[in-house]
Design an enzyme around this catalytic site. Sequence first.
Site, PDB file in Angstrom:
ATOM      1  N   CYS A 126      -7.472   1.093   0.825  1.00 46.08           N
ATOM      2  CA  CYS A 126      -7.567   0.931   2.288  1.00 46.08           C
ATOM      3  C   CYS A 126      -7.896   2.269   2.954  1.00 46.08           C
ATOM      4  O   CYS A 126      -7.949   3.312   2.305  1.00 46.08           O
ATOM      5  CB  CYS A 126      -6.244   0.380   2.824  1.00 46.08           C
ATOM      6  SG  CYS A 126      -4.936   1.610   2.898  1.00 46.08           S
ATOM      7  N   HIS A 137       9.954 -18.641 -18.153  1.00 49.35           N
ATOM      8  CA  HIS A 137      10.235 -17.397 -18.884  1.00 49.35           C
ATOM      9  C   HIS A 137      11.609 -17.491 -19.533  1.00 49.35           C
ATOM     10  O   HIS A 137      12.572 -17.946 -18.922  1.00 49.35           O
ATOM     11  CB  HIS A 137      10.198 -16.209 -17.915  1.00 49.35           C
ATOM     12  CG  HIS A 137      10.118 -14.882 -18.604  1.00 49.35           C
ATOM     13  ND1 HIS A 137      11.173 -14.346 -19.299  1.00 49.35           N
ATOM     14  CD2 HIS A 137       9.103 -13.993 -18.721  1.00 49.35           C
ATOM     15  CE1 HIS A 137      10.805 -13.172 -19.802  1.00 49.35           C
ATOM     16  NE2 HIS A 137       9.550 -12.939 -19.466  1.00 49.35           N
ATOM     17  N   GLU A 172      13.937  -4.053 -19.887  1.00 50.83           N
ATOM     18  CA  GLU A 172      13.663  -5.489 -19.942  1.00 50.83           C
ATOM     19  C   GLU A 172      13.062  -5.839 -21.293  1.00 50.83           C
ATOM     20  O   GLU A 172      12.287  -5.062 -21.863  1.00 50.83           O
ATOM     21  CB  GLU A 172      12.626  -5.890 -18.884  1.00 50.83           C
ATOM     22  CG  GLU A 172      13.073  -5.846 -17.461  1.00 50.83           C
ATOM     23  CD  GLU A 172      11.940  -6.305 -16.525  1.00 50.83           C
ATOM     24  OE1 GLU A 172      11.076  -7.093 -16.947  1.00 50.83           O
ATOM     25  OE2 GLU A 172      11.924  -5.844 -15.377  1.00 50.83           O
ATOM     26  N   CYS A 186       0.865  -1.179   0.000  1.00 50.07           N
ATOM     27  CA  CYS A 186       0.000   0.000   0.000  1.00 50.07           C
ATOM     28  C   CYS A 186       0.904   1.232   0.000  1.00 50.07           C
ATOM     29  O   CYS A 186       1.770   1.356   0.866  1.00 50.07           O
ATOM     30  CB  CYS A 186      -0.884  -0.011   1.245  1.00 50.07           C
ATOM     31  SG  CYS A 186      -1.510   1.622   1.675  1.00 50.07           S
ATOM     32  N   TRP A 189       3.979 -15.361 -19.243  1.00 50.07           N
ATOM     33  CA  TRP A 189       2.734 -14.853 -18.651  1.00 50.07           C
ATOM     34  C   TRP A 189       1.685 -14.500 -19.709  1.00 50.07           C
ATOM     35  O   TRP A 189       0.570 -14.145 -19.364  1.00 50.07           O
ATOM     36  CB  TRP A 189       3.025 -13.643 -17.772  1.00 50.07           C
ATOM     37  CG  TRP A 189       3.908 -12.608 -18.430  1.00 50.07           C
ATOM     38  CD1 TRP A 189       5.262 -12.523 -18.335  1.00 50.07           C
ATOM     39  CD2 TRP A 189       3.508 -11.556 -19.312  1.00 50.07           C
ATOM     40  NE1 TRP A 189       5.733 -11.476 -19.087  1.00 50.07           N
ATOM     41  CE2 TRP A 189       4.670 -10.866 -19.691  1.00 50.07           C
ATOM     42  CE3 TRP A 189       2.277 -11.119 -19.813  1.00 50.07           C
ATOM     43  CZ2 TRP A 189       4.649  -9.767 -20.552  1.00 50.07           C
ATOM     44  CZ3 TRP A 189       2.255 -10.029 -20.672  1.00 50.07           C
ATOM     45  CH2 TRP A 189       3.434  -9.366 -21.034  1.00 50.07           C
ATOM     46  N   CYS A 204      -5.279   4.990   2.468  1.00 51.46           N
ATOM     47  CA  CYS A 204      -5.335   5.605   1.132  1.00 51.46           C
ATOM     48  C   CYS A 204      -6.548   6.531   1.038  1.00 51.46           C
ATOM     49  O   CYS A 204      -6.481   7.607   0.446  1.00 51.46           O
ATOM     50  CB  CYS A 204      -5.368   4.528   0.052  1.00 51.46           C
ATOM     51  SG  CYS A 204      -3.751   3.743  -0.145  1.00 51.46           S
ATOM     52  N   ASN A 234       9.948  -1.681  -8.817  1.00 52.86           N
ATOM     53  CA  ASN A 234       9.831  -2.394 -10.086  1.00 52.86           C
ATOM     54  C   ASN A 234       8.401  -2.247 -10.585  1.00 52.86           C
ATOM     55  O   ASN A 234       7.451  -2.489  -9.827  1.00 52.86           O
ATOM     56  CB  ASN A 234      10.145  -3.890  -9.899  1.00 52.86           C
ATOM     57  CG  ASN A 234      10.270  -4.618 -11.223  1.00 52.86           C
ATOM     58  OD1 ASN A 234      11.231  -4.414 -11.950  1.00 52.86           O
ATOM     59  ND2 ASN A 234       9.297  -5.440 -11.556  1.00 52.86           N
ATOM     60  N   GLU A 235       8.257  -1.816 -11.799  1.00 54.28           N
ATOM     61  CA  GLU A 235       6.944  -1.741 -12.441  1.00 54.28           C
ATOM     62  C   GLU A 235       5.841  -1.295 -11.489  1.00 54.28           C
ATOM     63  O   GLU A 235       4.891  -2.036 -11.205  1.00 54.28           O
ATOM     64  CB  GLU A 235       6.597  -3.096 -13.071  1.00 54.28           C
ATOM     65  CG  GLU A 235       7.534  -3.449 -14.208  1.00 54.28           C
ATOM     66  CD  GLU A 235       7.059  -4.632 -15.049  1.00 54.28           C
ATOM     67  OE1 GLU A 235       6.316  -5.480 -14.526  1.00 54.28           O
ATOM     68  OE2 GLU A 235       7.448  -4.697 -16.222  1.00 54.28           O
TER      69      GLU A 235
HETATM   70  C1  GLA Z   1       8.176  -7.716 -15.730  1.00 48.47           C
HETATM   71  C2  GLA Z   1       8.964  -7.670 -14.437  1.00 48.47           C
HETATM   72  C3  GLA Z   1      10.000  -8.726 -14.334  1.00 48.47           C
HETATM   73  C4  GLA Z   1       9.515 -10.029 -14.901  1.00 48.47           C
HETATM   74  C5  GLA Z   1       9.063  -9.825 -16.316  1.00 48.47           C
HETATM   75  C6  GLA Z   1       8.632 -11.088 -17.001  1.00 48.47           C
HETATM   76  O1  GLA Z   1       8.638  -6.893 -16.693  1.00 48.47           O
HETATM   77  O2  GLA Z   1       9.556  -6.426 -14.215  1.00 48.47           O
HETATM   78  O3  GLA Z   1      10.340  -8.864 -12.977  1.00 48.47           O
HETATM   79  O4  GLA Z   1       8.455 -10.493 -14.133  1.00 48.47           O
HETATM   80  O5  GLA Z   1       7.969  -8.960 -16.306  1.00 48.47           O
HETATM   81  O6  GLA Z   1       8.236 -10.852 -18.327  1.00 48.47           O
HETATM   82 ZN    ZN Z   2      -3.661   1.684   0.986  1.00 46.19          ZN
END
Ligand code: GLA
Ligand code: ZN
Length: 672
Positions: free
Chosen positions: A154, A359, A308, A112, A316, A157, A146-147
């Site tokens: 909650c 992957h 990446e 969160c 996925w 928020c 990351n991403e």
């Molecule tokens: C994302 C994430 C990575 C990995 C890739 C797999 O981009 O940042 O950690 O999970 O997907 O495609």
């Molecule tokens: Zn929250």
Amino acid sequence: MRVKEFLYGGDYNPEQWSEEVWEADMKMFKKAHINELTLNVFSWAALQPSEDEYDFSKLDKIMELVRANDIKVMLATSTAATPPWMAKRHPDILRTDGNGMKRKYGARHNFCPSSPTMRKYAPLLAQKLAERYKDYDNIIAWHIGNEYGGECHCDNCQKNFRSWLQKKYGTIDELNRAWNTSFWSHTYYDWDEIQIPDERSENFISEGGKKITQVQGQFLDYKRFNSDIMLEEYRLERDAIKKITPDIPITTNFMWFFYDLNYREWAKYTDFVSWDCYPHYDTDPAELAMAHDLIRGVGGQKPFALMESSPSVTNWQHINPLKRPGQMTLYSLEAVAHGADTVQFFQMRRSKGAAEAMHGAVIEHVGLAGTRVFDEVEKLGSRLEKMNEILGSTVPSEAAVVFDWENWWSIDALQGPNELLDYKSECINYYRAFFENHIPVDVIGLEDDLSKYKLVVAPMLFMASKDYAEKIKDYVRNGGTYVATAMTGYVDKNYLFYQGGYPGPFKELFGLWVEEQDALAPEAPNHFEWNGQEYEAQLICDQIRPLSELKKLIEQNKKELGDLAYFKSPAYQISEEAGDMTVDGTYTDDFYKGSPVITENAFGKGRVYYIGTQSTPDFYKSFMSEVTKKAGVKPAAENVEEGVEVAVRENENGRFLFYLDHKNNRVEIKKA
Ligand code: GLA
Ligand code: ZN
């Protein structure tokens, strides 16, 4: 990030392996010309086993080994997946979804952003990493989290949303005005009455099955808030690092066209932008190319990092076919062609267990160099080593397509006239016309300076302030060409509809009035004629009148109703010199057969085009080819074989043309 050689590498997770494996990996990386590793993306639980205990011993060894091998590092902060013990002891770190379900520990990207625990421990970890590794001169960049993405609903928020609103509006009356809350008895008397719009409050599922909200202004503010609150968490980590290593650039990895976060705002807090590029097997090449240009654009048209990409498969996606021989090289060089100064993979070694074991990786489960994938990685590495003079160059675009997150959210939230209207795809439709005509193009936002462009296209700019309309008027007055489409100029920044005729503040510039808009089912298009050809008019058909008809109507109303104070409103003041558009294309069917759909208008030294419908790729291609010619925008190359993309970068070393063969035609390029 200014680099002297292409950075070539990517996400490496040695913490999942033993030291003999590391040693072999280093040798294989050397063989493949890998010179960069992105480390420490998901190690929080290992680095911080409990409240006051930190253990960097493994990371120390990894950092040493990588430095000894003369490999550069993008060092991540490890904060994108929280440790289980933290969630157990401090449940405030867990997210709550839009149904009010509080999540248990699991998965990743699971914190969160308002959580006091997250806000304490994430920047603290970032700080400790910076303190510990600050003297490693092979750290080329910091990679925060990351991403980033998602939402949390909650109570913390919720509270933060209310204070965000309070800061924005000052008084509750002002908020009521901005959201038009006199509609459906929504008048608020206290900030505490305001809810996050979600499944428990304003959201519902429409007849067409779409998640829609009831108070558009509130929804838009929530999207802005959510992007901001995530950014706030990122900034805490960033600030902690900047204090210690002010000269090491900082980034976080963006994703494709990512709906949740306004990357233009985010990019302001990065030193360079980077993104993760995972096309599906059936991704439209124009969308892929545009995604690169979008990311370059949010970063101010400077070189970016391809943080990446998969060297072979993803795991996925619904179906994960192999990248065909040469396809990884094609996609990597395409990123470079659009402005990337790095080619980075996820992942360097395929993990042994859990979600991503299927992957693709540079080193697969067989654990050896010399596989098909490894060989291609190795070849590309040696190729990139010969391309260093390109580094730092920009894309010399004379044209731009506008892509604005707030308009994306606004069109998405709109109830009526046609749920199938899609902001992103319509932007891609116009981009595709440039792509197919081999014309380099920038993707820009509303704040960008337009002076370097001969042509700007802004599809479906539904939400536009009066100031933005003035900026466009100036741009056209000074000789620019501007292309606008149906669904332009309806609401202001608060999502309040302009009164006095669509397209609100653009009427005079376009020389027209959109009286109504017809919505069509996809299977029942109208048609129109343009340049001697017939094309489909899809989904939306504006009923366009010359501006003089609106003027006449105002006068007639004044005559019949009396010269009321009402008509003194700025909505009814149309400048005397505003002329009528000329008609370039008319509808061919239905009760509005023969009425205008494609128009143009001379304004100052420039020109404006208005397309009052949506159409097919052949129309966009022909139309934009005409418009670009008239505007003096040149393609990068002519007589290019079908399926070949042409892109260009330029710097003091020269002009670099890329021919990217998406169809595997094996086309021969003759030197000019
Ligand atoms: C994302 C994430 C990575 C990995 C890739 C797999 O981009 O940042 O950690 O999970 O997907 O495609
Ligand atoms: Zn929250």
